[in-house]
Design an enzyme around this catalytic site. Structure first.
Site, mmCIF file in Angstrom:
data_model
loop_
_atom_site.group_PDB
_atom_site.id
_atom_site.type_symbol
_atom_site.label_atom_id
_atom_site.label_comp_id
_atom_site.label_asym_id
_atom_site.label_seq_id
_atom_site.Cartn_x
_atom_site.Cartn_y
_atom_site.Cartn_z
ATOM 1 N N ASN A 278 -9.145 -0.114 7.035
ATOM 2 C CA ASN A 278 -7.951 0.644 7.379
ATOM 3 C C ASN A 278 -7.643 0.420 8.863
ATOM 4 O O ASN A 278 -8.434 0.799 9.718
ATOM 5 C CB ASN A 278 -8.202 2.129 7.099
ATOM 6 N N GLU B 198 -11.523 9.210 -2.724
ATOM 7 C CA GLU B 198 -12.428 9.481 -1.613
ATOM 8 C C GLU B 198 -13.427 10.580 -1.935
ATOM 9 O O GLU B 198 -13.285 11.300 -2.932
ATOM 10 C CB GLU B 198 -11.620 9.840 -0.368
ATOM 11 N N HIS C 118 -7.467 4.160 -4.614
ATOM 12 C CA HIS C 118 -8.753 4.545 -4.037
ATOM 13 C C HIS C 118 -8.934 6.058 -4.105
ATOM 14 O O HIS C 118 -7.984 6.840 -3.996
ATOM 15 C CB HIS C 118 -8.950 3.993 -2.625
ATOM 16 N N ASP D 193 -3.171 5.395 -2.530
ATOM 17 C CA ASP D 193 -4.093 6.423 -2.047
ATOM 18 C C ASP D 193 -4.028 7.610 -3.009
ATOM 19 O O ASP D 193 -3.031 8.332 -3.056
ATOM 20 C CB ASP D 193 -3.656 6.831 -0.638
ATOM 21 N N CYS E 220 -6.826 13.830 7.075
ATOM 22 C CA CYS E 220 -6.700 12.436 7.461
ATOM 23 C C CYS E 220 -8.064 11.881 7.848
ATOM 24 O O CYS E 220 -8.857 12.536 8.522
ATOM 25 C CB CYS E 220 -5.728 12.314 8.621
ATOM 26 N N GLU F 296 -14.336 4.376 5.542
ATOM 27 C CA GLU F 296 -13.309 4.895 6.447
ATOM 28 C C GLU F 296 -13.852 5.158 7.848
ATOM 29 O O GLU F 296 -15.000 5.567 8.027
ATOM 30 C CB GLU F 296 -12.702 6.178 5.857
ATOM 31 N N TYR G 213 0.841 -1.197 0.000
ATOM 32 C CA TYR G 213 0.000 0.000 0.000
ATOM 33 C C TYR G 213 0.873 1.244 0.000
ATOM 34 O O TYR G 213 1.903 1.291 0.680
ATOM 35 C CB TYR G 213 -0.909 -0.006 1.227
ATOM 36 N N ASP H 157 -1.130 15.895 5.934
ATOM 37 C CA ASP H 157 -1.980 15.139 5.004
ATOM 38 C C ASP H 157 -3.287 15.890 4.754
ATOM 39 O O ASP H 157 -4.362 15.496 5.206
ATOM 40 C CB ASP H 157 -2.254 13.751 5.592
ATOM 41 N N ARG I 236 -13.555 5.192 -1.671
ATOM 42 C CA ARG I 236 -13.507 5.428 -0.221
ATOM 43 C C ARG I 236 -14.571 6.455 0.145
ATOM 44 O O ARG I 236 -14.699 7.490 -0.521
ATOM 45 C CB ARG I 236 -12.125 5.947 0.166
ATOM 46 N N ASP J 177 -6.168 10.160 -2.932
ATOM 47 C CA ASP J 177 -6.907 11.270 -2.315
ATOM 48 C C ASP J 177 -8.247 11.510 -3.023
ATOM 49 O O ASP J 177 -8.992 10.577 -3.252
ATOM 50 C CB ASP J 177 -6.045 12.531 -2.294
#
Length: 299
Positions: free
Chosen positions: A213, A118, A116, A89, A126, A191, A48, A62, A161, A91
């Site tokens: 996660n 989101e 992924h 990731d 985060c 999440e 990952y 982040d 996500r 974002d």
């Protein structure tokens, strides 16, 4: 050696096959390219690439400050080091629908197996912090539709996500997950779930793989592989764990250096030069140039 022996297409197919077979795919977060090879050596099924790790590595919080170029470049460096599939990731996709489409194709070019996207509002934060905001349903669905339409390899895994649990609760999570699957998502990443029962509720509502996660100091408990498998989770990520362990160790080591003027006491805790060279596959380079590996490592 220089690159993985498996092609990106083969890695994507492998990830799809494992998920279709009902395997639990475990993906520790690689803190850097070399750690990806270490993850493979320990028998895990995937690697990952965490946005939180990548941004921290650049000295940034982040909150969506990293760029597509930075993320795709680092992801490609990590993916090339291992025969395992790499999940990234991405974002919020670095923009709106057209940006999402470009993100997908740049990630394909980088050799990753899946990514992924989101549904947070940009600038994001985060997933285990308070105060998150999510986009409306249509904007969330548009991101996923754009990603699915843009991919050229049908085996590229598009994971949706949703962070809506922290905003509107579990029922809203299930509703959004259902709609994201209808939009074409291959898997769902709910999440910041608060309990195993919440994962089970999402599992009962959708028929695509679910990603969990497991992150320290967050909103969720540190569930075990067995617990998550029992409630129907198909993929598990430990995004920041290796970075946290490494940074804690470096902090302690620098304290020793400051107080004692050397690292001698810590030598037994260090990776031996021999282990590093083995991980780098130094000897394989000798097939190209006999002057590369013509030495022995002392000790």
């Amino acid at each position: 050696m220089l690159y993985s022996t498996a092609t990106p297409e083969a890695k994507r197919a492998t990830l799809r096959e494992r998920l279709a077979a009902g395997e639990l795919v475990r993906l520790p977060g690689a803190a850097n390219p070399l750690s990806a090879r270490l993850i493979e050596r320990h028998g895990f099924e995937g690697v990952y690439v965490s946005g939180a790790v990548l941004s921290a590595d650049l000295g940034l919080p982040d909150i969506g400050l990293t760029t597509l170029t930075e993320v795709a470049g680092r992801s490609g460096q990590i993916a090339r080091m291992t025969d395992l599939p790499t999940l990234v990731d991405a974002d919020t996709g670095f923009g709106e629908a057209m940006n999402v489409a470009r993100t997908v194709q740049e990630m394909e070019n980088a050799g990753i197996a899946g990514l992924h996207l989101e549904d947070q509002v940009n600038p994001k934060r985060c997933g285990h912090l308070d105060g998150k905001q999510v986009v409306d349903e249509e904007a969330a669905l548009r991101r996923i539709r754009s990603a699915v339409q843009a991919r050229r390899d049908p085996n590229l895994l598009i994971v949706a996500r949703t962070d809506i649990r922290a905003v509107d609760g579990l029922d809203a999570t299930i509703e959004r997950a259902t709609r994201l699957v209808e939009a074409g998502a291959d898997a769902i990443f709910p999440e910041a779930m608060r309990s195993l029962e919440e994962f089970a509720a999402v599992r009962a509502a959708i028929d695509v793989p679910i990603l969990a996660n497991v992150t320290e100091f967050g909103q969720s408990e540190l569930f075990t592989e067995a617990q998550l498998r029992d409630v129907g989770v198909n993929m598990i990520i430990w995004p920041v764990s290796l970075l946290r362990i490494a940074m804690h160790a470096m902090d302690g080591a620098l304290g020793v250096l400051s107080q004692e003027g050397g690292f001698e006491r810590l030598v037994p805790q260090m990776q031996h030069r021999r282990e590093l060279y083995d991980l780098l596959d130094y000897e394989a380079y000798n097939a190209f140039d006999s002057g590369v590996f013509n030495f022995s490592v002392p000790g």
